[in-house]
Design a protein around this motif. Structure first.
Motif, PDB file in Angstrom:
ATOM      1  N   THR A   1       0.850  -1.187   0.000  1.00  0.00           N
ATOM      2  CA  THR A   1       0.000   0.000   0.000  1.00  0.00           C
ATOM      3  C   THR A   1       0.887   1.238   0.000  1.00  0.00           C
ATOM      4  O   THR A   1       2.112   1.143   0.132  1.00  0.00           O
ATOM      5  CB  THR A   1      -0.926   0.046   1.237  1.00  0.00           C
ATOM      6  N   HIS A   2       0.256   2.395  -0.121  1.00  0.00           N
ATOM      7  CA  HIS A   2       0.998   3.643  -0.172  1.00  0.00           C
ATOM      8  C   HIS A   2       1.772   3.889   1.112  1.00  0.00           C
ATOM      9  O   HIS A   2       2.884   4.433   1.095  1.00  0.00           O
ATOM     10  CB  HIS A   2       0.025   4.799  -0.434  1.00  0.00           C
ATOM     11  N   PHE A   3       1.207   3.477   2.256  1.00  0.00           N
ATOM     12  CA  PHE A   3       1.836   3.793   3.538  1.00  0.00           C
ATOM     13  C   PHE A   3       2.616   2.619   4.131  1.00  0.00           C
ATOM     14  O   PHE A   3       3.305   2.782   5.131  1.00  0.00           O
ATOM     15  CB  PHE A   3       0.775   4.256   4.553  1.00  0.00           C
ATOM     16  N   TYR A   4       2.522   1.421   3.534  1.00  0.00           N
ATOM     17  CA  TYR A   4       3.310   0.286   4.019  1.00  0.00           C
ATOM     18  C   TYR A   4       3.495  -0.723   2.892  1.00  0.00           C
ATOM     19  O   TYR A   4       2.546  -1.067   2.191  1.00  0.00           O
ATOM     20  CB  TYR A   4       2.628  -0.406   5.206  1.00  0.00           C
ATOM     21  N   THR A   5       4.739  -1.194   2.732  1.00  0.00           N
ATOM     22  CA  THR A   5       5.035  -2.240   1.759  1.00  0.00           C
ATOM     23  C   THR A   5       5.845  -3.319   2.449  1.00  0.00           C
ATOM     24  O   THR A   5       6.876  -3.046   3.072  1.00  0.00           O
ATOM     25  CB  THR A   5       5.835  -1.686   0.568  1.00  0.00           C
ATOM     26  N   GLY A   6       5.376  -4.564   2.369  1.00  0.00           N
ATOM     27  CA  GLY A   6       6.031  -5.674   3.029  1.00  0.00           C
ATOM     28  C   GLY A   6       7.324  -6.076   2.354  1.00  0.00           C
ATOM     29  O   GLY A   6       7.554  -5.796   1.170  1.00  0.00           O
ATOM     30  N   PRO A   7       8.208  -6.780   3.075  1.00  0.00           N
ATOM     31  CA  PRO A   7       9.534  -7.142   2.538  1.00  0.00           C
ATOM     32  C   PRO A   7       9.492  -8.153   1.400  1.00  0.00           C
ATOM     33  O   PRO A   7      10.480  -8.295   0.674  1.00  0.00           O
ATOM     34  CB  PRO A   7      10.247  -7.724   3.766  1.00  0.00           C
ATOM     35  N   LEU A   8       8.410  -8.890   1.228  1.00  0.00           N
ATOM     36  CA  LEU A   8       8.344  -9.897   0.161  1.00  0.00           C
ATOM     37  C   LEU A   8       7.653  -9.378  -1.098  1.00  0.00           C
ATOM     38  O   LEU A   8       7.475 -10.131  -2.053  1.00  0.00           O
ATOM     39  CB  LEU A   8       7.625 -11.151   0.669  1.00  0.00           C
ATOM     40  N   VAL A   9       7.280  -8.108  -1.101  1.00  0.00           N
ATOM     41  CA  VAL A   9       6.619  -7.546  -2.279  1.00  0.00           C
ATOM     42  C   VAL A   9       7.600  -7.387  -3.434  1.00  0.00           C
ATOM     43  O   VAL A   9       7.326  -7.790  -4.568  1.00  0.00           O
ATOM     44  CB  VAL A   9       5.956  -6.198  -1.940  1.00  0.00           C
TER      45      VAL A   9
END
Length: 487
Positions: free
Chosen positions: A413-421
């Motif tokens: 998302t705009h405010f959070y991106t996970g490490p596996l993305v």
């Protein structure tokens, strides 16, 4: 008027008051999805980079997958005669269900707000009052319709399914007069992450209906075919949403500058000026009224369910009903007024973030209903913290929490991106994880908990036992088993 205004809230609908056919689910969900916010959702797939062809196909896949989950929830309504979220007490406990309930209420307020922004623009143009007064007028009308309740909601669905379908046929023809469809679909360059974005957008749209879809099937007669309820709900929701989203994706591809940020005015401009423009503003407002009444009514049901788990009351006075509905309306209107200037980006992130919290709930609810309890619930115990389901179910809440956490590495998302993305090329697959992980964990944790499952459904006050009524020879169903739908 007394016969029209609904008397029931989260209490069981008695068999004597059941009415309607599964076809009502088709018209309701077709009308609820033929509307401007679904158009914007489809456009987002193109706005954020997907080619029109792959955007349309990705949206279709997401609508079918998410719609199947949503329709499985709808099929619970006739069997239980209860609003959707109160059945969560069978999994989480009478008071433990407040955890997903709190998040569901936030969802309703968010959808109320996002819909009111777009509808307020239409009302503002139609009345010449401007956006802010338009938002306020629309919110007030929505609250009144939600207070009247179930019958008016289905009537709106029937009207909207016809009026909005005719309008979208006209708008689609006008769009194709301006744009070359073959040219729009000619670029077939494929990006897997963007394709998954389209899938996630439409899947989240459908999955977000899950927490309230049975609210609108619970008045159907108890022996209504489970399969019929499933298929009529699925077909109405998928047809309506895919129709709207395809229009949005093609509009965004044909005129990205004119469409993005001016969605309502662009759609109306396709139809012309004067009386035609006024008619389209009315259609936009009608479509949004249908879905926003669902959001307000669902928020009201969820709020009452959460409060009653601690206060032990399942019925409301007319004044109490009006107070709860007004509270949902005021909160949603405030959010709409605060966020109306940054709608598009905020709405995209809101849709995707919703998946994080509602896919685990859907997985747990459906596994429990269809695989663990096999459609057998002790309905009076859903209101008794000392009963079969208890006040809090720690294992179910732990599984829910793990289901949420398991998605975070895959969330974009705009405010959070996970490490596996990034290793997945930027694709957001969190919703798939959110369905699979809690489903497996909950099945493993609950399958031996036989004490929670009655040998047959224990009906609530005023309801017949689930095997009473028409004989199996008339219904085509087995007298001892009523399997769930097999989509």
């Amino acid at each position: 008027m007394a016969a029209v205004v609904e008397r029931h809230s989260i209490d069981v609908v008695p068999d004597a008051e059941r009415h309607g056919t599964p076809v009502s689910q088709f018209t309701l969900w077709l009308g609820a999805n033929l509307q401007i916010t679904a158009v914007v959702t489809g456009a987002l797939a193109v706005v954020f980079g997907a080619r029109a062809l792959w955007a349309v196909l990705g949206l279709l896949l997401g609508n079918v997958l998410g719609g199947a989950v949503m329709a499985l929830h709808s099929a619970q309504g006739p069997r239980l005669g209860l609003p959707q979220m109160i059945s969560s007490r069978a999994q989480f406990g009478v008071r433990g269900a407040v955890v997903p309930l709190a998040l569901v209420i936030v969802m309703y307020i968010g959808f109320f707000a996002s819909g009111t922004v777009l509808a307020g623009q239409a009302v503002g143009e139609l009345t010449k009052l401007g956006d802010t007064p338009g938002i306020l007028v629309f919110a007030a009308v929505t609250a009144v319709a939600a207070a009247v309740g179930y019958r008016l909601i289905h009537m709106l669905g029937r009207v909207a399914s016809i009026v909005c379908a005719l309008a979208f046929l006209y708008l689609g023809a006008r769009l194709l007069e301006r744009a070359d469809l073959a040219a729009l679909l000619h670029d077939r360059s494929f990006s897997f992450p963007l394709f998954l974005l389209a899938v996630s957008l439409s899947a989240s749209w459908q999955l977000a209906f899950g927490p309230y879809v049975a609210d609108y099937s619970r008045y159907l007669p108890r022996h209504t075919s489970t399969r019929a309820t499933f298929w009529w709900t699925l077909s109405g929701s998928v047809l309506g949403s895919q129709w709207s989203m395809t229009f949005g994706a093609l509009a965004a591809a044909a005129a990205p500058t004119a469409f993005v940020g001016h969605e309502v005015s662009y759609v109306v401009s396709l139809g012309g000026t004067g009386l035609a423009a006024s008619a389209l503003y009315f259609v936009i407002a009608l479509g949004k009224l249908t879905i926003n009444v669902l959001n307000t009514y669902g928020g009201f049901m969820s709020l009452v369910t959460g409060v009653s788990g601690f206060r032990g009351r399942g019925t409301l006075s007319p004044r109490g009903r009006a107070a709860h509905i007004t509270g949902i309306m005021l909160a949603g209107t405030a959010v709409a007024l605060l966020g109306k200037d940054s709608f598009l980006t905020s709405f995209k992130d809101f849709l995707l973030f919703l998946l994080t919290f509602f896919t685990p709930w859907s997985a747990i609810n459906l596994v429990d209903y269809y695989l663990i309890s096999k459609e057998r619930y002790d309905i009076p115990a859903l209101s008794d913290p000392a009963g079969r389901y208890g006040a809090w179910n720690g294992r179910a809440l732990a599984v829910y929490g793990l289901g949420v956490l398991a998605q975070l590495p895959f969330l974009a998302t705009h405010f959070y991106t996970g490490p596996l993305v990034d290793p997945l090329g930027g694709a957001d697959v969190s919703w798939l994880v959110g369905l699979a992980v809690p489903a497996v964990l909950y099945w493993a944790a609950a399958r031996r908990d036989t004490g929670r499952v009655p040998p047959a459904t224990v009906a609530g006050t005023g309801s017949s036992p689930p095997d009473a009524g028409p004989s199996p020879a008339n219904t085509g169903e087995s007298p001892t088993a009523r399997p769930g739908p097999r989509p």
